[in-house]
Design a protein around this motif. Structure first.
Motif, mmCIF file in Angstrom:
data_model
loop_
_atom_site.group_PDB
_atom_site.id
_atom_site.type_symbol
_atom_site.label_atom_id
_atom_site.label_comp_id
_atom_site.label_asym_id
_atom_site.label_seq_id
_atom_site.Cartn_x
_atom_site.Cartn_y
_atom_site.Cartn_z
ATOM 1 N N VAL A 1 0.844 -1.202 0.000
ATOM 2 C CA VAL A 1 0.000 0.000 0.000
ATOM 3 C C VAL A 1 0.872 1.243 0.000
ATOM 4 C CG1 VAL A 1 -1.672 1.319 1.356
ATOM 5 C CG2 VAL A 1 -1.988 -1.132 1.043
ATOM 6 N N ARG A 2 1.919 1.236 0.801
ATOM 7 C CA ARG A 2 2.842 2.369 0.838
ATOM 8 C C ARG A 2 3.451 2.621 -0.533
ATOM 9 N NH1 ARG A 2 8.532 1.113 2.855
ATOM 10 N NH2 ARG A 2 8.331 0.086 0.846
ATOM 11 N N ASP A 3 3.879 1.555 -1.198
ATOM 12 C CA ASP A 3 4.477 1.692 -2.530
ATOM 13 C C ASP A 3 3.481 2.273 -3.534
ATOM 14 O OD1 ASP A 3 6.805 0.660 -1.486
ATOM 15 O OD2 ASP A 3 6.510 -1.362 -2.321
ATOM 16 N N GLU A 4 2.219 1.846 -3.447
ATOM 17 C CA GLU A 4 1.199 2.369 -4.365
ATOM 18 C C GLU A 4 0.914 3.845 -4.083
ATOM 19 O OE1 GLU A 4 -0.277 1.049 -7.078
ATOM 20 O OE2 GLU A 4 1.147 -0.583 -6.807
ATOM 21 N N VAL A 5 0.898 4.234 -2.825
ATOM 22 C CA VAL A 5 0.676 5.645 -2.484
ATOM 23 C C VAL A 5 1.823 6.490 -3.010
ATOM 24 C CG1 VAL A 5 0.562 7.280 -0.549
ATOM 25 C CG2 VAL A 5 -0.808 5.192 -0.494
ATOM 26 N N ILE A 6 3.047 6.021 -2.851
ATOM 27 C CA ILE A 6 4.206 6.761 -3.353
ATOM 28 C C ILE A 6 4.164 6.837 -4.876
ATOM 29 C CG2 ILE A 6 6.727 6.669 -3.606
ATOM 30 C CD1 ILE A 6 6.798 5.558 -0.719
ATOM 31 N N ARG A 7 3.792 5.744 -5.526
ATOM 32 C CA ARG A 7 3.694 5.746 -6.991
ATOM 33 C C ARG A 7 2.624 6.734 -7.458
ATOM 34 N NH1 ARG A 7 2.886 0.352 -8.172
ATOM 35 N NH2 ARG A 7 5.101 0.100 -7.880
ATOM 36 N N ALA A 8 1.483 6.774 -6.776
ATOM 37 C CA ALA A 8 0.417 7.708 -7.146
ATOM 38 C C ALA A 8 0.868 9.149 -6.924
ATOM 39 C CB ALA A 8 -0.844 7.414 -6.336
ATOM 40 N N TYR A 9 1.566 9.391 -5.828
ATOM 41 C CA TYR A 9 2.076 10.739 -5.554
ATOM 42 C C TYR A 9 3.063 11.178 -6.639
ATOM 43 C CZ TYR A 9 4.450 14.557 -3.154
ATOM 44 O OH TYR A 9 4.994 15.775 -2.829
ATOM 45 N N ASN A 10 3.942 10.289 -7.028
ATOM 46 C CA ASN A 10 4.900 10.595 -8.100
ATOM 47 C C ASN A 10 4.199 10.851 -9.424
ATOM 48 O OD1 ASN A 10 7.198 10.538 -6.530
ATOM 49 N ND2 ASN A 10 7.503 8.354 -6.811
ATOM 50 N N ASP A 11 3.132 10.075 -9.703
ATOM 51 C CA ASP A 11 2.361 10.327 -10.932
ATOM 52 C C ASP A 11 1.707 11.697 -10.903
ATOM 53 O OD1 ASP A 11 3.074 7.855 -11.902
ATOM 54 O OD2 ASP A 11 1.162 6.885 -11.395
ATOM 55 N N ILE A 12 1.218 12.103 -9.756
ATOM 56 C CA ILE A 12 0.610 13.433 -9.629
ATOM 57 C C ILE A 12 1.664 14.509 -9.849
ATOM 58 C CG2 ILE A 12 -0.457 15.023 -7.979
ATOM 59 C CD1 ILE A 12 -1.940 12.563 -6.840
ATOM 60 N N LEU A 13 2.853 14.309 -9.307
ATOM 61 C CA LEU A 13 3.916 15.288 -9.495
ATOM 62 C C LEU A 13 4.316 15.424 -10.957
ATOM 63 C CD1 LEU A 13 6.303 14.635 -6.482
ATOM 64 C CD2 LEU A 13 4.754 16.554 -6.821
ATOM 65 N N LYS A 14 4.200 14.353 -11.730
ATOM 66 C CA LYS A 14 4.590 14.377 -13.136
ATOM 67 C C LYS A 14 3.538 15.006 -14.038
ATOM 68 C CE LYS A 14 7.413 10.233 -12.728
ATOM 69 N NZ LYS A 14 7.528 8.815 -13.103
ATOM 70 N N MET A 15 2.348 15.247 -13.520
ATOM 71 C CA MET A 15 1.267 15.819 -14.343
ATOM 72 C C MET A 15 1.609 17.249 -14.727
ATOM 73 S SD MET A 15 -2.200 14.649 -12.522
ATOM 74 C CE MET A 15 -2.717 12.981 -12.452
ATOM 75 N N PRO A 16 1.310 17.595 -15.968
ATOM 76 C CA PRO A 16 1.567 18.995 -16.386
ATOM 77 C C PRO A 16 0.569 19.946 -15.718
ATOM 78 C CG PRO A 16 0.510 17.775 -18.152
ATOM 79 C CD PRO A 16 0.800 16.782 -17.059
ATOM 80 N N ILE A 17 1.045 21.124 -15.467
ATOM 81 C CA ILE A 17 0.187 22.124 -14.796
ATOM 82 C C ILE A 17 -0.570 22.917 -15.821
ATOM 83 C CG2 ILE A 17 0.158 24.155 -13.343
ATOM 84 C CD1 ILE A 17 2.552 23.016 -11.884
#
Length: 104
Positions: A88-104
């Motif tokens: 679960v921790r790994d998935e949360v970190i992966r989702a957070y990283n995906d959000i950071l990669k989103m263009p603004i």
């Protein structure tokens, strides 16, 4: 059955939030955040209790007070819970990283 109930409750909460937004009221997102926090905290406490029990069973087996089967069962249960928390921790970190990669 439990997954179906969770889905129904999530749908009801979304419908209530939409109704509150349409009426001009603020949805109760803080309550949902608190529930999530309580869920995560409960999972971590359960995992910690399982690890402590496994350690106690191991110590009891070392002095001859517990059966080896009980020790192996407790350690296996603790291992499964710990692996679940880590996944679960790994998935949360992966989702957070995906959000950071989103263009603004």
């Amino acid at each position: 059955m439990a997954m179906e109930l969770a889905g129904i409750r999530a749908y009801q909460q979304a419908a209530q939030a939409a109704g509150q937004a349409a009426a001009g009221q603020q949805p109760a997102t803080e309550t949902a955040g608190q529930k999530f926090t309580e869920m995560v905290q409960g999972a971590l406490e359960s995992t910690n209790a399982s690890l402590v029990q496994a350690e106690q069973m191991t110590a009891s087996a070392a002095v001859g007070e517990a059966e080896l089967v009980d020790v192996v069962t407790a350690v296996a249960a603790a291992e499964v819970q710990l692996e679940t928390v880590m996944a679960v921790r790994d998935e949360v970190i992966r989702a957070y990283n995906d959000i950071l990669k989103m263009p603004i």
